[in-house]
Design a protein around this motif. Structure first.
Motif, PDB file in Angstrom:
ATOM      1  N   ARG A  40      -8.805  -5.717  15.281  1.00 19.39           N
ATOM      2  CA  ARG A  40      -9.195  -7.196  14.951  1.00 19.39           C
ATOM      3  C   ARG A  40      -8.086  -7.835  14.118  1.00 19.39           C
ATOM      4  O   ARG A  40      -7.866  -9.253  14.094  1.00 19.39           O
ATOM      5  CB  ARG A  40     -10.569  -6.970  14.288  1.00 19.39           C
ATOM      6  CG  ARG A  40     -11.828  -6.638  14.940  1.00 19.39           C
ATOM      7  CD  ARG A  40     -12.840  -6.692  14.093  1.00 19.39           C
ATOM      8  NE  ARG A  40     -14.112  -6.098  14.941  1.00 19.39           N
ATOM      9  CZ  ARG A  40     -15.063  -6.809  15.756  1.00 19.39           C
ATOM     10  NH1 ARG A  40     -14.697  -8.079  15.872  1.00 19.39           N
ATOM     11  NH2 ARG A  40     -15.848  -6.230  16.290  1.00 19.39           N
ATOM     12  N   SER A  41      -7.581  -7.130  13.156  1.00 22.77           N
ATOM     13  CA  SER A  41      -6.540  -7.440  12.191  1.00 22.77           C
ATOM     14  C   SER A  41      -5.184  -7.867  13.048  1.00 22.77           C
ATOM     15  O   SER A  41      -4.667  -9.254  12.782  1.00 22.77           O
ATOM     16  CB  SER A  41      -6.165  -6.302  11.116  1.00 22.77           C
ATOM     17  OG  SER A  41      -5.194  -6.774  10.483  1.00 22.77           O
ATOM     18  N   LYS A  44      -5.992 -11.068  15.030  1.00 24.70           N
ATOM     19  CA  LYS A  44      -6.111 -12.068  13.832  1.00 24.70           C
ATOM     20  C   LYS A  44      -4.705 -12.702  13.697  1.00 24.70           C
ATOM     21  O   LYS A  44      -4.455 -13.866  13.413  1.00 24.70           O
ATOM     22  CB  LYS A  44      -6.955 -11.892  12.606  1.00 24.70           C
ATOM     23  CG  LYS A  44      -7.125 -13.045  11.872  1.00 24.70           C
ATOM     24  CD  LYS A  44      -8.062 -12.713  10.583  1.00 24.70           C
ATOM     25  CE  LYS A  44      -8.035 -13.722   9.449  1.00 24.70           C
ATOM     26  NZ  LYS A  44      -8.544 -13.447   8.241  1.00 24.70           N
ATOM     27  N   ASP A  45      -3.886 -11.801  13.142  1.00 28.96           N
ATOM     28  CA  ASP A  45      -2.516 -12.042  12.840  1.00 28.96           C
ATOM     29  C   ASP A  45      -1.556 -12.849  13.662  1.00 28.96           C
ATOM     30  O   ASP A  45      -0.916 -13.908  13.564  1.00 28.96           O
ATOM     31  CB  ASP A  45      -1.439 -10.974  12.285  1.00 28.96           C
ATOM     32  CG  ASP A  45      -2.441 -10.339  10.967  1.00 28.96           C
ATOM     33  OD1 ASP A  45      -3.008 -11.018  10.218  1.00 28.96           O
ATOM     34  OD2 ASP A  45      -2.038  -9.002  10.800  1.00 28.96           O
ATOM     35  N   ARG A  47      -3.086 -14.386  16.413  1.00 34.58           N
ATOM     36  CA  ARG A  47      -3.834 -15.565  16.920  1.00 34.58           C
ATOM     37  C   ARG A  47      -4.088 -15.512  18.264  1.00 34.58           C
ATOM     38  O   ARG A  47      -3.957 -16.348  19.156  1.00 34.58           O
ATOM     39  CB  ARG A  47      -3.278 -16.663  16.430  1.00 34.58           C
ATOM     40  CG  ARG A  47      -3.070 -17.256  15.056  1.00 34.58           C
ATOM     41  CD  ARG A  47      -2.562 -18.479  14.812  1.00 34.58           C
ATOM     42  NE  ARG A  47      -2.761 -18.714  13.436  1.00 34.58           N
ATOM     43  CZ  ARG A  47      -1.514 -19.073  12.544  1.00 34.58           C
ATOM     44  NH1 ARG A  47      -0.659 -19.682  13.190  1.00 34.58           N
ATOM     45  NH2 ARG A  47      -1.695 -19.348  11.298  1.00 34.58           N
ATOM     46  N   SER A  49      -6.765 -13.258  21.446  1.00 24.95           N
ATOM     47  CA  SER A  49      -7.989 -12.396  21.581  1.00 24.95           C
ATOM     48  C   SER A  49      -8.216 -10.842  21.316  1.00 24.95           C
ATOM     49  O   SER A  49      -6.994 -10.166  21.378  1.00 24.95           O
ATOM     50  CB  SER A  49      -8.271 -12.650  23.256  1.00 24.95           C
ATOM     51  OG  SER A  49      -9.544 -11.666  23.338  1.00 24.95           O
ATOM     52  N   VAL A  50      -8.937 -10.315  20.597  1.00 34.08           N
ATOM     53  CA  VAL A  50      -9.316  -9.061  20.267  1.00 34.08           C
ATOM     54  C   VAL A  50      -9.252  -8.173  21.742  1.00 34.08           C
ATOM     55  O   VAL A  50      -8.654  -7.265  21.744  1.00 34.08           O
ATOM     56  CB  VAL A  50     -10.552  -8.959  19.703  1.00 34.08           C
ATOM     57  CG1 VAL A  50     -10.863  -7.417  19.773  1.00 34.08           C
ATOM     58  CG2 VAL A  50     -10.734  -9.537  18.336  1.00 34.08           C
ATOM     59  N   THR A  53      -5.466  -7.528  22.451  1.00 34.52           N
ATOM     60  CA  THR A  53      -4.888  -6.385  21.448  1.00 34.52           C
ATOM     61  C   THR A  53      -5.575  -5.253  21.712  1.00 34.52           C
ATOM     62  O   THR A  53      -4.668  -3.965  21.801  1.00 34.52           O
ATOM     63  CB  THR A  53      -5.369  -6.750  20.009  1.00 34.52           C
ATOM     64  OG1 THR A  53      -4.889  -8.143  19.707  1.00 34.52           O
ATOM     65  CG2 THR A  53      -4.680  -5.984  18.882  1.00 34.52           C
TER      66      THR A  53
END
Length: 129
Positions: A40-41, A44-45, A47, A49-50, A53
């Motif tokens: 998630r981090s 977010k960093d 920008r 989709s989870v 990642t």
């Protein structure tokens, strides 16, 4: 964590992320046992989709670069130096195959190609690369 992704790249974003981590692991920037950013981090960093990642981390785990410990996170897998060296040699071989194909297609003799490689290698050594 400094990871750069490009929309202009032919590689999907998850592969760009995985390749970036591989390079950091193979260069020693990330070492065995080191905690990676949470899915998630990182999403977010960057920008993104989870899911993207998560897919990158799954690829890294499948290839043996990282391991997931439930409840703790994803960690760089402790690998033997020999395995890391094999991975680096494989990458170098891929690049050299491309160079040989190009040389052959333009009529460059093996001796000339070897001279180029020797010069480049010496320059790299002289410049601490």
């Amino acid at each position: 964590m400094n990871i750069i992704i490009s929309n202009q790249s032919d590689l999907p974003i998850y592969e760009q992320i995985a390749e970036s981590f591989k390079e950091k692991i193979l260069s020693g920037e990330l070492s065995g046992g080191e905690l990676l950013p949470s899915i998630r981090s990182l999403a977010k960093d960057l920008r993104i989709s989870v899911i993207t990642t998560k897919r990158a981390y799954e690829e890294l785990e499948k290839e043996g670069f990282i391991e997931t410990i439930p409840g703790k996170g994803c960690f760089v897998k402790a690998k033997s130096t020999e395995l890391l060296k094999e991975e680096v040699l494989r990458k170098i071989e891929e690049h050299l195959v491309n160079a040989v194909h190009m040389a052959v297609s333009y009529g460059i003799e093996q001796e000339e190609l070897e001279d180029i490689l020797s010069c480049l290698y010496e320059e790299g050594i002289d410049h601490g690369k």
